[in-house]
Design a protein around this motif. Structure first.
Motif, PDB file in Angstrom:
ATOM      1  N   TRP A  95      15.847  59.852   7.897  1.00 46.04           N
ATOM      2  CA  TRP A  95      14.511  60.295   7.202  1.00 46.04           C
ATOM      3  C   TRP A  95      13.336  60.043   8.294  1.00 46.04           C
ATOM      4  O   TRP A  95      13.113  58.967   8.608  1.00 46.04           O
ATOM      5  N   ARG A 101       8.802  65.006   4.015  1.00 52.94           N
ATOM      6  CA  ARG A 101       9.517  64.566   5.127  1.00 52.94           C
ATOM      7  C   ARG A 101      10.808  65.040   5.355  1.00 52.94           C
ATOM      8  O   ARG A 101      11.404  65.670   4.545  1.00 52.94           O
ATOM      9  N   LEU A 129      11.530  52.040   2.822  1.00 53.22           N
ATOM     10  CA  LEU A 129      12.249  53.402   2.022  1.00 53.22           C
ATOM     11  C   LEU A 129      12.611  54.103   3.165  1.00 53.22           C
ATOM     12  O   LEU A 129      11.936  54.416   4.313  1.00 53.22           O
ATOM     13  N   TYR A 130      13.663  55.064   2.843  1.00 54.98           N
ATOM     14  CA  TYR A 130      14.100  55.961   3.952  1.00 54.98           C
ATOM     15  C   TYR A 130      14.217  55.447   5.314  1.00 54.98           C
ATOM     16  O   TYR A 130      14.126  56.099   6.351  1.00 54.98           O
ATOM     17  N   ASP A 140       5.925  53.966   3.743  1.00 54.27           N
ATOM     18  CA  ASP A 140       7.428  53.876   3.530  1.00 54.27           C
ATOM     19  C   ASP A 140       7.624  52.179   3.565  1.00 54.27           C
ATOM     20  O   ASP A 140       8.833  51.983   3.509  1.00 54.27           O
ATOM     21  N   CYS A 141       6.708  51.426   3.903  1.00 54.48           N
ATOM     22  CA  CYS A 141       6.932  49.908   4.051  1.00 54.48           C
ATOM     23  C   CYS A 141       6.320  49.137   3.083  1.00 54.48           C
ATOM     24  O   CYS A 141       4.995  49.292   2.834  1.00 54.48           O
ATOM     25  N   PRO A 193       8.835  60.200   8.815  1.00 58.78           N
ATOM     26  CA  PRO A 193       7.814  59.741   7.879  1.00 58.78           C
ATOM     27  C   PRO A 193       7.228  61.045   6.919  1.00 58.78           C
ATOM     28  O   PRO A 193       7.690  62.084   7.242  1.00 58.78           O
ATOM     29  N   CYS A 194       6.460  60.516   5.910  1.00 58.63           N
ATOM     30  CA  CYS A 194       5.937  61.450   4.604  1.00 58.63           C
ATOM     31  C   CYS A 194       4.861  62.077   5.620  1.00 58.63           C
ATOM     32  O   CYS A 194       3.851  61.342   6.030  1.00 58.63           O
ATOM     33  N   CYS A 203       7.110  64.481  -0.788  1.00 61.09           N
ATOM     34  CA  CYS A 203       6.770  63.058  -0.929  1.00 61.09           C
ATOM     35  C   CYS A 203       5.440  62.931  -1.129  1.00 61.09           C
ATOM     36  O   CYS A 203       4.545  64.005  -1.272  1.00 61.09           O
ATOM     37  N   ALA A 253      12.751  53.202   7.095  1.00 65.21           N
ATOM     38  CA  ALA A 253      11.746  53.417   7.994  1.00 65.21           C
ATOM     39  C   ALA A 253      11.900  51.914   8.687  1.00 65.21           C
ATOM     40  O   ALA A 253      12.306  50.784   8.421  1.00 65.21           O
ATOM     41  N   CYS A 286       9.828  48.883   9.731  1.00 68.10           N
ATOM     42  CA  CYS A 286       8.825  48.144   9.130  1.00 68.10           C
ATOM     43  C   CYS A 286       8.706  46.984  10.060  1.00 68.10           C
ATOM     44  O   CYS A 286       9.837  46.208  10.304  1.00 68.10           O
TER      45      CYS A 286
END
Length: 142
Positions: free
Chosen positions: A41, A56, A110-111, A82-83, A43-44, A69, A113, A115
């Motif tokens: 995925w 996303r 998340l997804y 997402d972090c 980023p948003c 999102c 990501a 981070c």
């Protein structure tokens, strides 16, 4: 047939039709589902400006999808939405720099990501905090 009986029959027919439509929609979603397990995925991306509702994109093999999102408007852009981090309390104010700092440890990505494990944030020391503390001390002496 009485009007009440007719209304009751009509209500039951509407209820049955709604249940059937919901079942059909659920089956359609199952058919559209993917067998793929390794989704990647992006980023948003907000629809306008730099926060709010957006989407996303994800890909798995030759399949691609878009998910809705949301990026909160008060979110720190530096880390990405997402972090998620667990932050410590703010440290003391540095007399040399006039800022206070704290660190955050990665809690969830998340997804998938990418981070940083630990992030550091700083903000200027405020004179308001000192003024409030002095005002509280002087209040009890009256």
């Amino acid at each position: 047939m009485q009007p009440r009986g007719l209304l009751l029959l009509l209500a039951l027919l509407l209820l049955a039709a709604a249940a059937e439509a919901a079942k059909a929609k659920k089956e359609k979603m199952k058919k559209e589902g993917s067998e793929c397990q390794d989704w990647h995925w992006g980023p948003c991306i907000p629809n306008s400006k730099d926060c709010g509702l957006g989407y996303r994109e994800g890909s798995c093999g030759d399949e691609s999808r878009k998910l809705k999102c949301k990026i909160p408007c008060n979110w720190k852009k530096k880390f990405g939405a997402d972090c998620k981090y667990k932050f410590e309390s703010w440290g003391g104010c540095s007399a040399q720099t006039g800022v206070k700092t704290r660190s955050g440890i990665l809690k969830k990505a998340l997804y998938n990501a990418e981070c940083e494990e630990v992030v550091y944030v700083s903000k200027p020391c405020t004179a308001k905090m000192k003024a409030k503390a002095k005002a509280k001390k002087g209040k009890g002496k009256d």
